[in-house]
Write a protein that holds these residues in place. Structure first.
Motif, mmCIF file in Angstrom:
data_model
loop_
_atom_site.group_PDB
_atom_site.id
_atom_site.type_symbol
_atom_site.label_atom_id
_atom_site.label_comp_id
_atom_site.label_asym_id
_atom_site.label_seq_id
_atom_site.Cartn_x
_atom_site.Cartn_y
_atom_site.Cartn_z
ATOM 1 N N LEU A 113 -6.717 -5.311 27.821
ATOM 2 C CA LEU A 113 -8.178 -5.281 27.977
ATOM 3 C C LEU A 113 -8.704 -4.090 27.195
ATOM 4 C CD1 LEU A 113 -7.422 -6.255 31.320
ATOM 5 C CD2 LEU A 113 -9.832 -6.561 30.972
ATOM 6 N N LYS A 114 -9.535 -4.402 26.207
ATOM 7 C CA LYS A 114 -10.007 -3.327 25.345
ATOM 8 C C LYS A 114 -11.406 -3.654 24.854
ATOM 9 C CE LYS A 114 -7.649 -0.258 22.186
ATOM 10 N NZ LYS A 114 -6.465 -0.063 21.406
ATOM 11 N N ASN A 115 -12.320 -2.735 25.016
ATOM 12 C CA ASN A 115 -13.702 -2.914 24.552
ATOM 13 C C ASN A 115 -14.298 -4.230 25.029
ATOM 14 O OD1 ASN A 115 -13.239 -0.546 23.139
ATOM 15 N ND2 ASN A 115 -12.463 -1.684 21.383
ATOM 16 N N GLY A 116 -14.049 -4.566 26.266
ATOM 17 C CA GLY A 116 -14.635 -5.761 26.843
ATOM 18 C C GLY A 116 -13.961 -7.052 26.421
ATOM 19 N N ARG A 117 -12.869 -6.963 25.702
ATOM 20 C CA ARG A 117 -12.165 -8.172 25.269
ATOM 21 C C ARG A 117 -10.786 -8.240 25.907
ATOM 22 N NH1 ARG A 117 -12.609 -9.398 18.966
ATOM 23 N NH2 ARG A 117 -11.049 -10.862 19.669
ATOM 24 N N VAL A 118 -10.316 -9.457 26.078
ATOM 25 C CA VAL A 118 -9.027 -9.673 26.728
ATOM 26 C C VAL A 118 -8.101 -10.374 25.747
ATOM 27 C CG1 VAL A 118 -7.855 -10.747 28.687
ATOM 28 C CG2 VAL A 118 -10.209 -9.974 28.930
ATOM 29 N N ASP A 119 -6.837 -9.976 25.716
ATOM 30 C CA ASP A 119 -5.854 -10.696 24.912
ATOM 31 C C ASP A 119 -4.541 -10.725 25.683
ATOM 32 O OD1 ASP A 119 -5.015 -12.209 22.847
ATOM 33 O OD2 ASP A 119 -4.816 -10.586 21.394
ATOM 34 N N ILE A 120 -3.841 -11.819 25.553
ATOM 35 C CA ILE A 120 -2.550 -11.952 26.231
ATOM 36 C C ILE A 120 -1.477 -12.137 25.173
ATOM 37 C CG2 ILE A 120 -1.213 -13.260 27.915
ATOM 38 C CD1 ILE A 120 -3.855 -14.217 29.094
ATOM 39 N N MET A 121 -0.403 -11.373 25.300
ATOM 40 C CA MET A 121 0.679 -11.475 24.328
ATOM 41 C C MET A 121 2.025 -11.505 25.044
ATOM 42 S SD MET A 121 -0.728 -8.915 21.366
ATOM 43 C CE MET A 121 -0.180 -9.669 19.855
ATOM 44 N N LYS A 122 2.957 -12.199 24.409
ATOM 45 C CA LYS A 122 4.309 -12.263 24.948
ATOM 46 C C LYS A 122 5.070 -11.062 24.395
ATOM 47 C CE LYS A 122 7.950 -15.681 25.121
ATOM 48 N NZ LYS A 122 8.398 -16.933 24.525
ATOM 49 N N HIS A 123 5.727 -10.348 25.266
ATOM 50 C CA HIS A 123 6.398 -9.122 24.842
ATOM 51 C C HIS A 123 7.891 -9.203 25.158
ATOM 52 C CE1 HIS A 123 7.760 -4.890 25.497
ATOM 53 N NE2 HIS A 123 7.134 -4.734 24.352
ATOM 54 N N SER A 124 8.712 -8.695 24.257
ATOM 55 C CA SER A 124 10.141 -8.611 24.580
ATOM 56 C C SER A 124 10.747 -7.359 23.956
ATOM 57 C CB SER A 124 10.884 -9.866 24.085
ATOM 58 O OG SER A 124 11.033 -9.811 22.695
ATOM 59 N N HIS A 125 11.764 -6.836 24.627
ATOM 60 C CA HIS A 125 12.469 -5.648 24.138
ATOM 61 C C HIS A 125 13.961 -5.898 24.310
ATOM 62 C CE1 HIS A 125 14.160 -1.541 24.319
ATOM 63 N NE2 HIS A 125 13.207 -1.272 23.438
ATOM 64 N N SER A 126 14.694 -5.803 23.201
ATOM 65 C CA SER A 126 16.144 -6.056 23.278
ATOM 66 C C SER A 126 16.847 -5.182 22.235
ATOM 67 C CB SER A 126 16.429 -7.537 23.022
ATOM 68 O OG SER A 126 15.905 -7.902 21.758
ATOM 69 N N PHE A 127 18.121 -5.475 22.001
ATOM 70 C CA PHE A 127 18.899 -4.674 21.051
ATOM 71 C C PHE A 127 19.637 -5.567 20.070
ATOM 72 C CE2 PHE A 127 18.330 -2.226 24.838
ATOM 73 C CZ PHE A 127 17.951 -0.985 24.342
ATOM 74 N N GLU A 128 19.779 -5.079 18.846
ATOM 75 C CA GLU A 128 20.559 -5.802 17.841
ATOM 76 C C GLU A 128 21.347 -4.763 17.063
ATOM 77 O OE1 GLU A 128 18.595 -9.188 15.632
ATOM 78 O OE2 GLU A 128 19.203 -7.921 13.941
ATOM 79 N N ASN A 129 22.641 -4.830 17.148
ATOM 80 C CA ASN A 129 23.525 -3.852 16.507
ATOM 81 C C ASN A 129 23.125 -2.416 16.864
ATOM 82 O OD1 ASN A 129 24.810 -6.014 15.198
ATOM 83 N ND2 ASN A 129 23.315 -5.932 13.519
ATOM 84 N N GLY A 130 22.753 -2.226 18.087
ATOM 85 C CA GLY A 130 22.416 -0.871 18.551
ATOM 86 C C GLY A 130 20.990 -0.458 18.264
ATOM 87 N N ASP A 131 20.248 -1.261 17.495
ATOM 88 C CA ASP A 131 18.845 -0.929 17.198
ATOM 89 C C ASP A 131 17.929 -1.663 18.167
ATOM 90 O OD1 ASP A 131 19.285 0.773 15.066
ATOM 91 O OD2 ASP A 131 19.355 -0.887 13.614
#
Lengths: 168, 335
Positions: free
Chosen positions: B68-86
């Motif tokens: 929620l920012k400046n009166g606007r709404v946005d929805i996003m899919k988020h993911s966090h994982s690892f690949e070769n240690g990165d």
């Protein structure tokens, strides 16, 4: 009658009313405060639909201009002595007056056809500067947040906060 | 019950007389307990934030995030994982314009779904795409009071609320909701000086799959952070610009020449951060008869102040109150 007025106002704002009808409508607006308010409101809506920069004359715009003219100071400038070659000067003055009258007539006719022409020009000028400023501001904003990939359209807001650090 | 008296207490007994002693002792114990409780709370708030920062870097998780920012709404899919240690972090939009933002280590890129065009961000970052947290919150004790503020449920998970309260009016207050089980920050709010919510980010749901190499990853982030700070400070000290007003608690994280994405104009960009808020200063050569930005501009939490210094057009911009950007901008001089 009201429906007719609304239609005329709408046509007037879209520059689709001929000079005679425009003049007639302007006279009616001048006499009717309700029509003045309606004109202001329609003008605002029309501008808002057409673009994001709006500058609308207030309902007492004509009255305020009239008041300004009435309060304009009178300058008592001492007259010069008549020069010796007064005939040439008289012809030049006559030509200037004729040219002046032509210009005023042309301007008046144009003003009647487009009473808010000067305001629109001012709004367009301001819009040009504002658009340039907005573009620059957006560019800085997007760079700051690294969000250029989110939406590059003017007025779009960044969502993902990705302010970053230096190169490795 | 007998109380063992310290030498200080004994001297107080002598000074005050035995009759008043029990009351005085109770009073002193109360004061000491209150002070210890306050200390515990301050440390606790700090520790929660440190745990949250480590958890964000070391956990494998995914969910839906609402912005929620400046009166606007946005929805996003988020993911966090690892690949070769990165670390691999992605944000995928569910609404137009469709795009996927990916952070692979410190490399950030965006793929526009319509055109399949991939563009790399001009400035790399190793920080989270959704919540900005300081690497070392201990250094912020002069600028912020970090304290616990109750527990609430977010995305059906119990969270500890941490209040981040600035000690001056140069930055915004925040609240961060941290999952008590995984220590992931599930919600964050930024407040204006009048207490209104300026920005909000929140997980609507979250699935945590595990964590990986926690100490190594955090150590890598700390090392990276120290290195970039040193580089930026050295580069900026050699530049022709001087900040006569350097906001307390802010450190330089980036200073370089770069071409702006749209106008292609070359600017010098200094990025400062106090861990929560970031500030950018752009130095741009003023062209003849050019009408640049002047004065203050506001967009939600972001304020900017622009002015001309000699032949340079300066813009200070960031998620800080208007006074902060104005003070910095007015304190910029050419060496």
């Amino acid at each position: 009658m009201k429906q007719l007025d609304n239609e005329k106002l709408s046509l007037f704002l879209d520059n689709q009313l001929d000079s005679e009808q425009s003049l007639h409508l302007l006279k009616a607006i001048n006499k009717d405060p309700a029509l003045q308010t309606k004109l202001q409101r329609y003008s605002l809506i029309s501008q808002a639909i057409k673009n994001d920069a709006s500058q609308v004359a207030s309902s007492n715009f004509v009255a305020s201009i009239r008041e300004e003219i009435r309060n304009e100071p009178t300058y008592l400038i001492p007259s010069r002595k008549a020069p010796a070659n007064w005939k040439k000067t008289a012809w030049a003055a006559a030509a200037s007056v004729l040219l002046g009258v032509s210009v005023v007539t042309f301007m008046t006719a144009r003003e009647q056809a487009q009473p808010f022409g000067s305001i629109q020009t001012l709004a367009q000028t301001n819009k040009h500067y504002r658009t340039a400023d907005n573009t620059r501001f957006n560019e800085y904003l997007q760079d700051h947040d690294n969000v250029w990939y989110v939406n590059n359209a003017t007025g779009s807001q960044p969502y993902a906060r990705v302010a970053g650090y230096s190169d490795r | 019950m007998q109380l063992a008296l310290s030498p200080m207490h004994e001297s107080l007994v002598i000074a005050t007389g035995k009759r008043e002693m029990p009351y005085l002792l109770v009073f002193l114990l109360f004061i000491a307990q209150a002070a210890l409780a306050a200390d515990d709370q301050a440390v606790s708030g700090q520790q929660w934030l440190e745990k949250a920062d480590v958890a964000m870097q070391s956990s494998t998780y995914q969910g839906m995030v609402v912005f929620l920012k400046n009166g606007r709404v946005d929805i996003m899919k988020h993911s966090h994982s690892f690949e070769n240690g990165d670390e691999i972090e992605t944000l995928t939009s569910l609404n137009s314009p469709l795009r996927e933002i990916t952070r692979h280590g410190s490399r950030v890129s965006c793929t526009l779904k319509d055109t399949q065009q991939e563009v790399e961000a001009p400035r790399p970052t190793d920080r989270s795409l959704i919540v900005n947290l300081p690497i070392n919150s201990q250094v912020l004790e002069d600028q912020y009071l970090l304290t616990t503020a109750g527990q609430e449920i977010v995305a059906l998970r119990p969270t500890q609320v941490i209040a981040v309260l600035p000690k001056d009016d140069l930055r915004y207050a925040r609240k961060i909701w941290i999952d008590t089980e995984t220590f992931l920050p599930l919600r964050a709010e930024v407040y204006g000086l009048d207490g209104t919510v300026l920005e909000q980010v929140m997980f609507a749901d979250l699935t945590v799959s595990g964590s990986s190499r926690e100490p190594a990853i955090h150590a890598k982030h700390v090392e990276y952070h120290e290195r970039v700070k040193k580089q930026a400070a050295e580069k900026f000290n050699q530049s022709r610009f001087l900040l006569e007003y350097w906001p307390p608690g802010f450190e330089a994280l980036f200073f370089a020449d770069k071409a702006m994405l749209t106008s292609k104009k070359t600017v010098e960009h200094l990025l400062l951060s106090d861990g929560f808020s970031n500030l950018s200063i752009y130095f741009e050569a003023k062209e003849p008869r050019e009408r640049g930005l002047e004065g203050l501009r506001t967009l939600g939490a972001v304020n900017s102040f622009s002015r001309t210094v000699g032949d340079i057009h300066v813009t200070v911009l960031g998620e800080v109150p208007a006074r902060t950007v104005e003070l910095i901008a007015k304190g910029i001089v050419l060496r």
